[in-house]
Write a protein that holds these residues in place. Structure first.
Motif, short mmCIF file in Angstrom:
data_model
loop_
_atom_site.label_atom_id
_atom_site.label_comp_id
_atom_site.label_asym_id
_atom_site.label_seq_id
_atom_site.Cartn_x
_atom_site.Cartn_y
_atom_site.Cartn_z
N ASP A 33 -101.97 -9.62 86.59
CA ASP A 33 -100.59 -9.13 86.48
C ASP A 33 -99.82 -9.39 87.77
O ASP A 33 -98.67 -9.82 87.75
CB ASP A 33 -100.57 -7.64 86.15
CG ASP A 33 -101.06 -7.36 84.73
OD1 ASP A 33 -101.07 -8.31 83.92
OD2 ASP A 33 -101.42 -6.21 84.45
N ARG A 36 -99.05 -13.14 88.07
CA ARG A 36 -97.97 -13.54 87.16
C ARG A 36 -96.61 -13.09 87.70
O ARG A 36 -95.64 -13.84 87.67
CB ARG A 36 -98.21 -12.96 85.77
CG ARG A 36 -99.21 -13.74 84.93
CD ARG A 36 -99.16 -13.33 83.46
NE ARG A 36 -99.61 -11.95 83.28
CZ ARG A 36 -100.86 -11.60 83.03
NH1 ARG A 36 -101.80 -12.54 82.94
NH2 ARG A 36 -101.20 -10.33 82.87
N ASN A 39 -95.65 -15.32 90.61
CA ASN A 39 -95.19 -16.62 90.16
C ASN A 39 -93.75 -16.55 89.65
O ASN A 39 -92.92 -17.41 89.96
CB ASN A 39 -96.11 -17.15 89.06
CG ASN A 39 -95.72 -18.55 88.61
OD1 ASN A 39 -95.73 -19.48 89.40
ND2 ASN A 39 -95.36 -18.69 87.35
N LYS A 40 -93.45 -15.51 88.86
CA LYS A 40 -92.08 -15.34 88.37
C LYS A 40 -91.11 -15.14 89.53
O LYS A 40 -90.00 -15.68 89.52
CB LYS A 40 -92.01 -14.15 87.40
CG LYS A 40 -92.68 -14.40 86.07
CD LYS A 40 -92.57 -13.17 85.16
CE LYS A 40 -93.24 -13.40 83.82
NZ LYS A 40 -93.17 -12.19 82.95
#
Length: 199
Positions: A33, A36, A39-40
């Motif tokens: 999590d 992710r 990365n966003k």
């Protein structure tokens, strides 16, 4: 597993610096999590940072035409410096979305570019115009080389935090530029408004 980057992961005091989202242990098996979200955030940061460049690409030619028609080159340099001060302080001291400061920074960069480059031929002899532009580019390259090192020092001294001290550093540079611009306008007025009159 064989896809992990290290044979073992033992930490007595785990910090975000230890997390490597390029390693399957972190990215897939342990902190998926977090990786992710990181990365966003990286993608979003890239998009936001591109705003000033997009503004410049589209509007610099128009702003150059505008400056040629109405003059006020030294005044626009002051305005650009104030815009930088305002938006860097807003990033440092408030929780404003970075989109608006990036738009402001783009506008300020456009004003600076148009006013500065249009001023050079007005204050140097024609035979030295190329030399003057070369000196201007050399000063720009010097700033590009030195400022990131200064930013890195401020960032490190701030415990690896960008906000607020790095933004305050940029605001102080912009404030210094504003003071220099005021002196430039005073000098220009005494010498016949070479920079501020329309041609």
């Amino acid at each position: 597993t064989s896809s992990w980057g290290h044979p073992g992961y033992n930490y007595s005091n785990l910090t975000p610096d230890h997390i490597d989202c390029g390693d399957d242990f972190w990215a897939r098996d342990c902190t998926a999590d977090y990786c992710r979200a990181e990365n966003k955030a990286t993608v979003l940061t890239g998009k936001i940072r591109s705003i000033p460049s997009m503004f410049s690409m589209i509007l610099v030619p128009l702003s150059g035409y505008f400056v040629d028609k109405i003059g006020l080159r030294a005044v626009f340099l002051c305005v650009a410096a104030l815009i930088h001060v305002f938006f860097h302080l807003s990033l440092a001291l408030t929780s404003i979305s970075p989109i608006y400061p990036m738009i402001g920074t783009g506008v300020a960069g456009i004003l600076t570019s148009a006013a500065l480059t249009a001023s050079v031929p007005l204050i140097v002899p024609k035979e030295l115009t190329g030399t003057a532009f070369g000196a201007l580019q050399a000063l720009f390259n010097l700033a590009v080389a030195i400022v990131p090192m200064m930013v890195a020092s401020v960032y490190t001294a701030s415990g690896g935090r960008y906000i607020p001290n790095v933004e305050l550093f940029f605001a102080s540079i912009a404030l210094t530029s504003f003071v220099v611009c005021i002196l430039l306008n005073v000098t220009d007025r005494r010498r016949g408004n070479l920079l501020n009159k329309a041609y």
